[in-house]
Design an enzyme around this catalytic site. Structure first.
Site, mmCIF file in Angstrom:
data_model
loop_
_atom_site.group_PDB
_atom_site.id
_atom_site.type_symbol
_atom_site.label_atom_id
_atom_site.label_comp_id
_atom_site.label_asym_id
_atom_site.label_seq_id
_atom_site.Cartn_x
_atom_site.Cartn_y
_atom_site.Cartn_z
ATOM 1 N N ARG A 1 0.880 -1.162 0.046
ATOM 2 C CA ARG A 1 0.045 -0.020 -0.101
ATOM 3 C C ARG A 1 0.713 1.297 0.036
ATOM 4 O O ARG A 1 1.973 1.399 0.833
ATOM 5 C CB ARG A 1 -0.957 0.005 1.165
ATOM 6 N N GLU B 1 -3.000 8.136 -6.581
ATOM 7 C CA GLU B 1 -2.924 7.236 -7.755
ATOM 8 C C GLU B 1 -4.081 7.893 -8.638
ATOM 9 O O GLU B 1 -5.053 8.032 -8.120
ATOM 10 C CB GLU B 1 -3.167 5.740 -7.530
ATOM 11 N N HIS C 1 0.193 0.039 -9.821
ATOM 12 C CA HIS C 1 -0.655 -0.695 -8.777
ATOM 13 C C HIS C 1 -1.376 -2.031 -9.610
ATOM 14 O O HIS C 1 -2.468 -2.086 -9.867
ATOM 15 C CB HIS C 1 -1.982 0.136 -8.415
#
Length: 324
Positions: free
Chosen positions: A232, A261, A278
């Site tokens: 994370r 993001e 990601h």
């Protein structure tokens, strides 16, 4: 007719079965029209008049839930719960589920891939052969190195299993070091920071782990150590990492997850940092399983009042402790 909002992107593109299941159950669904993770304000608008929510990593705050008076369940596609205000969901009587096992194999394999790319400079060679001629770059082998794993849950254990095939020396740290981790040696986090050539982080984002690796921890690492985060954003302090990379205090980093993001910060301009978007869970099989399980959690909740994979009580307690 019940109405579902699906915000995670992509959804149903690998396998249409989750959408087929919703249609067969007579559920009207609305797909994320933005094609990216919504902001809190955008989600407040999208979630109005929604009964069921199949969610990604967008901020699911108390304010968002207040905008959805009909909302009955939040079904996370994935394992992380730091974006969901669990105490607020409980106060509002909203069930929360997740898919904790589905993404683990893909994240573990990506982690190994990032290690290999950094150690053998694969990403650098790919760029240079296209722009700067033919340069054979010297690298290091995993089997000759010490790898430190911080967080030995589903993904961390998977990484350790894969590492065993390379013959690497493995150090491990976890808040509950009682699990069988094969040939890994349990040590303190500071031992990993000081001794490991490769450090890989696999912990959830909580009050305890936020900024877990910052300037002080980076200063303990070897000058040629590489640091990997596929867990994370927010666990590694991005500004401190950028400063350490610029100064050559560590050898390199591979980061798949960020505080904001899509990411466009200073790490993107550093050659020593390999950046991915990601994509830890983005393998065909794991993505399909995540989406299918998230949908099944919703349907099971409608049938029996409880999802197949309800969020466990300790996750609520972690967030409640942070509030207190």
């Amino acid at each position: 007719m019940l109405r579902a909002l699906i915000t995670t992107v992509p959804f149903g593109s690998v396998d249409a079965r989750p959408l087929d299941l919703l249609r067969a159950a007579g559920i009207e669904y609305v797909m994320n029209p933005l094609g990216r993770r919504p902001t809190e304000m955008e989600l407040c608008e999208l979630i109005r008049d929604v009964d069921l929510f199949i969610a990604g990593t967008e901020p699911i705050t108390d304010r968002v839930m207040a905008s959805a008076p009909r909302l009955r369940i939040i079904s996370r596609v994935g394992i992380g719960l730091d974006n969901v205000d669990l105490p607020a969901a409980r106060r509002r009587g909203i069930a929360v589920s997740y898919t904790p096992d589905a993404p683990a194999p893909a994240v573990a394999e990506l982690t190994i891939g990032l290690m290999l790319s950094l150690l053998r400079q694969i990403h650098t060679a790919n760029r240079r052969v296209r722009t700067d001629g033919w340069h054979r770059l010297m690298g290091r082998r995993l089997g000759e190195l010490t790898v430190g794993i911080v967080g030995v849950g589903r993904v961390g254990r998977g990484v350790i299993r894969l590492l065993s095939a390379f013959g690497a020396r493995i150090l491990a740290n976890d808040v509950a070091p009682t699990r069988d981790v094969g040939d890994a040696t349990w040590v303190e986090k500071t031992d990993i920071y000081e001794r490991a050539d490769v450090i890989s982080v696999h912990v959830p984002l909580t009050a305890r782990t936020e900024n877990m690796i910052a300037a002080a921890e980076l200063s303990l690492m070897k000058s040629d150590a590489i640091l990997i985060n596929t867990s994370r954003g927010g666990i590694i302090n991005e500004a401190d990492l950028a400063a350490a990379l610029r100064a050559g205090r560590i050898g390199g980093a591979a980061i798949d997850v960020f505080c904001e993001e899509p990411y466009s910060g200073e790490l993107a301009g550093l050659d020593r940092c390999l950046i991915t978007c990601h994509m830890g869970s983005m393998s065909i099989d794991c993505r399909m399983r995540m989406e299918l399980e998230a949908t099944e959690n919703v349907l099971q909740f409608l049938r029996d009042g409880a999802p197949v994979q309800a969020v466990p009580e300790d996750e609520y307690q972690i967030q409640e402790a942070k509030v207190l």
